[in-house]
Design a protein around this motif. Structure first.
Motif, PDB file in Angstrom:
ATOM      1  N   VAL A  59       0.847  -1.189   0.000  1.00  0.00           N
ATOM      2  CA  VAL A  59       0.000   0.000   0.000  1.00  0.00           C
ATOM      3  C   VAL A  59       0.883   1.239   0.000  1.00  0.00           C
ATOM      4  O   VAL A  59       1.771   1.384   0.841  1.00  0.00           O
ATOM      5  CB  VAL A  59      -0.930   0.018   1.237  1.00  0.00           C
ATOM      6  CG1 VAL A  59      -1.738   1.299   1.286  1.00  0.00           C
ATOM      7  CG2 VAL A  59      -1.848  -1.196   1.213  1.00  0.00           C
ATOM      8  N   SER A  60       0.642   2.144  -0.961  1.00  0.00           N
ATOM      9  CA  SER A  60       1.374   3.396  -1.062  1.00  0.00           C
ATOM     10  C   SER A  60       0.569   4.488  -0.364  1.00  0.00           C
ATOM     11  O   SER A  60      -0.604   4.686  -0.662  1.00  0.00           O
ATOM     12  CB  SER A  60       1.599   3.751  -2.538  1.00  0.00           C
ATOM     13  OG  SER A  60       2.496   4.827  -2.668  1.00  0.00           O
ATOM     14  N   GLU A  61       1.215   5.194   0.579  1.00  0.00           N
ATOM     15  CA  GLU A  61       0.519   6.183   1.408  1.00  0.00           C
ATOM     16  C   GLU A  61       0.606   7.607   0.873  1.00  0.00           C
ATOM     17  O   GLU A  61      -0.058   8.498   1.409  1.00  0.00           O
ATOM     18  CB  GLU A  61       1.111   6.167   2.819  1.00  0.00           C
ATOM     19  CG  GLU A  61       0.992   4.839   3.509  1.00  0.00           C
ATOM     20  CD  GLU A  61       1.749   4.790   4.816  1.00  0.00           C
ATOM     21  OE1 GLU A  61       1.228   4.142   5.741  1.00  0.00           O
ATOM     22  OE2 GLU A  61       2.841   5.376   4.929  1.00  0.00           O
ATOM     23  N   ALA A  62       1.434   7.850  -0.125  1.00  0.00           N
ATOM     24  CA  ALA A  62       1.572   9.186  -0.713  1.00  0.00           C
ATOM     25  C   ALA A  62       1.949   9.032  -2.179  1.00  0.00           C
ATOM     26  O   ALA A  62       2.654   8.085  -2.545  1.00  0.00           O
ATOM     27  CB  ALA A  62       2.647   9.995   0.019  1.00  0.00           C
ATOM     28  N   LEU A  63       1.492   9.945  -3.001  1.00  0.00           N
ATOM     29  CA  LEU A  63       1.857   9.954  -4.416  1.00  0.00           C
ATOM     30  C   LEU A  63       3.043  10.893  -4.599  1.00  0.00           C
ATOM     31  O   LEU A  63       2.932  12.102  -4.358  1.00  0.00           O
ATOM     32  CB  LEU A  63       0.690  10.433  -5.278  1.00  0.00           C
ATOM     33  CG  LEU A  63       1.033  10.650  -6.752  1.00  0.00           C
ATOM     34  CD1 LEU A  63       1.328   9.319  -7.429  1.00  0.00           C
ATOM     35  CD2 LEU A  63      -0.092  11.373  -7.465  1.00  0.00           C
TER      36      LEU A  63
END
Length: 119
Positions: free
Chosen positions: A85-89
């Motif tokens: 899961v990526s929490e920031a772009l």
């Protein structure tokens, strides 16, 4: 002839809604769990905390990624990328001569305060 642009939108209904902040990558490593080659990056956004982000910045050697200043969007929902899961772009642009999606970083020209808002 110039390329066509997307329809015009107001600042208030578009860019003003984003919370894009300056961060520094404090950890980076290749991630074999995502569908395409990706780096797992831990980014320090100052008073906004640390976020883990996964991005296709793999044309940069990992030792050049750590310590780099980058802009990240902090108010998008977390994004599932395979089992991670990526929490920031992290903002980027197409890396010249590379496959679609392979990126290079959008970075400030000078050292600025972590957490500074992009405007």
């Amino acid at each position: 002839m110039a390329a066509e642009l997307k329809p015009e939108v107001s600042f208030e209904e578009s860019f003003a809604l984003l919370d894009a902040r300056l961060g520094r990558i404090v950890e980076a490593e290749p991630c074999a769990e995502t569908p395409k080659p990706t780096y797992r990056m831990v980014i320090d956004f100052g008073k906004y905390g640390r976020r883990t982000s996964y991005g296709r910045f793999t044309s940069h050697p990992v030792d050049e990624v750590v310590g780099r200043l980058v802009f990240g969007v902090l108010n998008f929902p977390a994004r599932q990328m395979g089992p991670v899961v990526s929490e920031a772009l992290v903002l980027g642009v197409q890396y010249p001569g590379k496959d679609s999606g392979e990126a290079t970083f959008v970075s400030p020209a000078v050292n600025a305060k972590l957490g500074s808002k992009l405007f």
